[in-house]
Design an enzyme around this catalytic site. Structure first.
Site: not given
Lengths: 138, 392
Positions: B202, B322
């Site tokens: 990439s 979270c």
């Protein structure tokens, strides 16, 4: 929209960075721990009660402290729950809903709304444990 | 005076390099032709693309015609696996082997094929995050189409023994694909020497822009395109070429990268953070990318730590539940058996290899991490006892 943590309101960030009623309590009357470390949040509440001359079965919350392992939302909702509960009678405090906690903080990112359940649940659990204990003894 | 932010999240993305940016804007504003056009503006874009292709091919010792430009590594990874699966000549082979710690662009592609009847084996890794090559070898059957194992992991920086894996695949005559997004420009790759059939990389992880990547496909590989249209990239990947991106990505290979200094800073940060009671290193000490630091802290949660550091202008990342969109803990930390009390307390620091931190910045980062961990320890109900410190 994908909710991002940057969408925490100023009030959430304030309670996260300057949590109210945080810490350990010496000789608490009630304690409750909810959550699970593998999920990333655990909350411990400690309460000190004061006899209510009008109603012996409904004492007042004289002091309340929390300790939380969790994300910013978990810490902020813990803090807000203690603010809402302090000074209330236990029957009043039992009725504090997750929605009320979230609303008092302005708003929580949708993905974090469950954090307010944890704090309100801890408070409810603590009071229910106490009520069970009292009923057993009387 | 406001201090400049300290960006420590280069595994997520990097800042574009100035020279690369100059090339990028030149091919956006001046040399903006479509390489398929017949006029001179088009022709010069075509020439520059082919130059870039040669440069990239040379960098990994491939042939220019083995390099195909894509929109990024997610597309390259999808193309590698899906492209093999849908090729009619591979229709008998319905088995794919990958690892438990791959990037979602590999894992989700495999899951999709699983729904279509493919059998997928997810090879386990040890506590350092290194795959079990014996298990890999045992899983290969006559039915196996491809083995897809990343070169280095994006979360913990563990480097896989791809030479050994390639050897096994070559011996057993199955395709070997490697997702080299994190290792590209940090570790040398020679696709001929190592016998790699497919490799993804990439641009935006190497100081080039987002939205550009490539895949190396060894000549003779039975692979079908997954994007169809105007037959660009010799039919392998249709769609007007991202000329500025392609040229910028090739330009980024010329930047001087200071691996030695990056490693020195990595080791210093690891050493200092591990002085914090209840800290542990996630991943391998030895087989580790030069720019990756991943530590966990007992009894605290990663998103909180990340956010407190962010308030100090230090940008890091975490694998905590979270902080994820799915609210589930990192599949990588789970695969390497990070204990329960540590799994949501991870902190990932990934350094830029072209602009190393100054001593002043390093010391500031260490100071702030120590300060914020202490703060969150005070808030946490889990206090360390000396025994746990030792084990941690």
């Amino acid at each position: 929209m994908v909710p991002k943590i940057t969408s925490y309101t100023e009030k959430v960030l304030d309670h996260f960075q300057n949590p109210r009623n945080m810490g350990q309590m010496k000789n608490p009357d009630i304690e409750a721990t909810v959550g699970n470390p593998s999920c990333g949040d655990v909350l411990k509440l400690s309460l000190k009660l004061k006899e209510n001359p009008k109603d012996k079965t409904n004492p007042k919350i004289e002091d309340i402290k929390f300790q939380t392992m969790g994300c910013a939302a978990a810490i902020a909702t813990s803090s807000m729950t203690t603010v809402l509960a302090k000074g209330k009678t236990i029957k009043e405090a039992k009725n504090i809903t997750p929605q009320e906690v979230a609303k008092s903080l302005g708003q929580l990112p949708p993905i974090k709304v469950h954090c307010s359940n944890l704090a309100a649940d801890a408070l409810k659990k603590a009071i229910e444990d106490w009520e069970k204990r009292i009923n057993k003894c009387s | 005076m406001k201090q400049e932010n300290i960006y420590l999240d280069s595994a997520a993305t990097t800042r574009i390099d100035d020279t690369v940016l100059k090339r990028l804007t030149k091919f956006m504003k001046e040399e903006f032709g479509n390489p398929s056009s017949q006029h001179s503006l088009g022709n010069s874009a075509r020439e520059e693309i082919e130059k870039a292709r040669e440069e990239i091919a040379r960098y990994i010792n491939a042939e220019p015609e083995e390099i195909f430009f894509t929109s990024g590594a997610t597309e390259s990874n999808n193309l590698a696996i899906e492209g093999l699966a849908i090729n009619p000549e591979n229709s008998e082979k319905k088995h794919i082997i990958t690892s438990k710690i791959e990037h979602p662009s590999v894992l989700e592609t495999c899951k999709q094929l699983e729904k279509g009847g493919y059998k997928i084996d997810y090879i386990s890794v040890n506590e350092e995050g290194i795959i079990n090559t014996r298990e890999l070898e045992n899983k290969i059957t006559n039915n196996t189409l491809v083995v897809s194992i990343m070169h280095a992991n994006n979360e913990i920086g563990t480097i896989q023994p791809i030479e050994k894996i390639a050897e096994i695949c070559s011996k057993k005559d199955v395709y070997f694909h490697t997702d080299a997004v994190q290792s590209f420009t940090k570790l040398k790759v020679d696709v001929k020497k190592t016998n790699i059939d497919l490799l993804s990389a990439s641009g935006h992880k190497i100081n080039a822009p987002k939205g550009i990547g490539f895949i190396y496909i060894r000549k003779g590989t039975r692979l079908s395109p997954i994007i169809h249209g105007g037959s660009q990239e010799r039919r392998m990947r249709s769609g007007t070429e991202n000329t500025p991106g392609i040229i910028a990505m090739a330009e980024a290979l010329k930047i001087n990268r200071n691996q030695k200094e990056t490693e020195r800073i990595r080791d210093k940060l690891i050493k200092e953070i591990l002085k914090i009671p209840g800290s542990r290193l996630n991943g391998s000490k030895k087989e580790r990318l030069s720019n990756n630091i991943n530590v966990s802290l007992y009894g605290i949660e990663g998103e909180s730590l990340m956010l407190l550091l962010d308030k100090e202008g230090i940008e890091v990342s975490t694998g905590s539940a979270c902080s994820s969109h799915k609210l589930s803990e990192s599949h990588v930390l789970k695969a390497i058996n990070v204990p329960e009390m540590y799994i949501n307390g991870s902190l990932r620091i990934t350094l830029d290899t072209i602009k190393p931190l100054t001593e002043k910045q390093i010391n500031f980062v260490i100071l702030k991490i120590k300060e914020k961990v202490k703060r969150l320890n005070d808030i946490s109900p889990f206090k360390l006892n000396p025994l746990e410190v030792k084990n941690g």
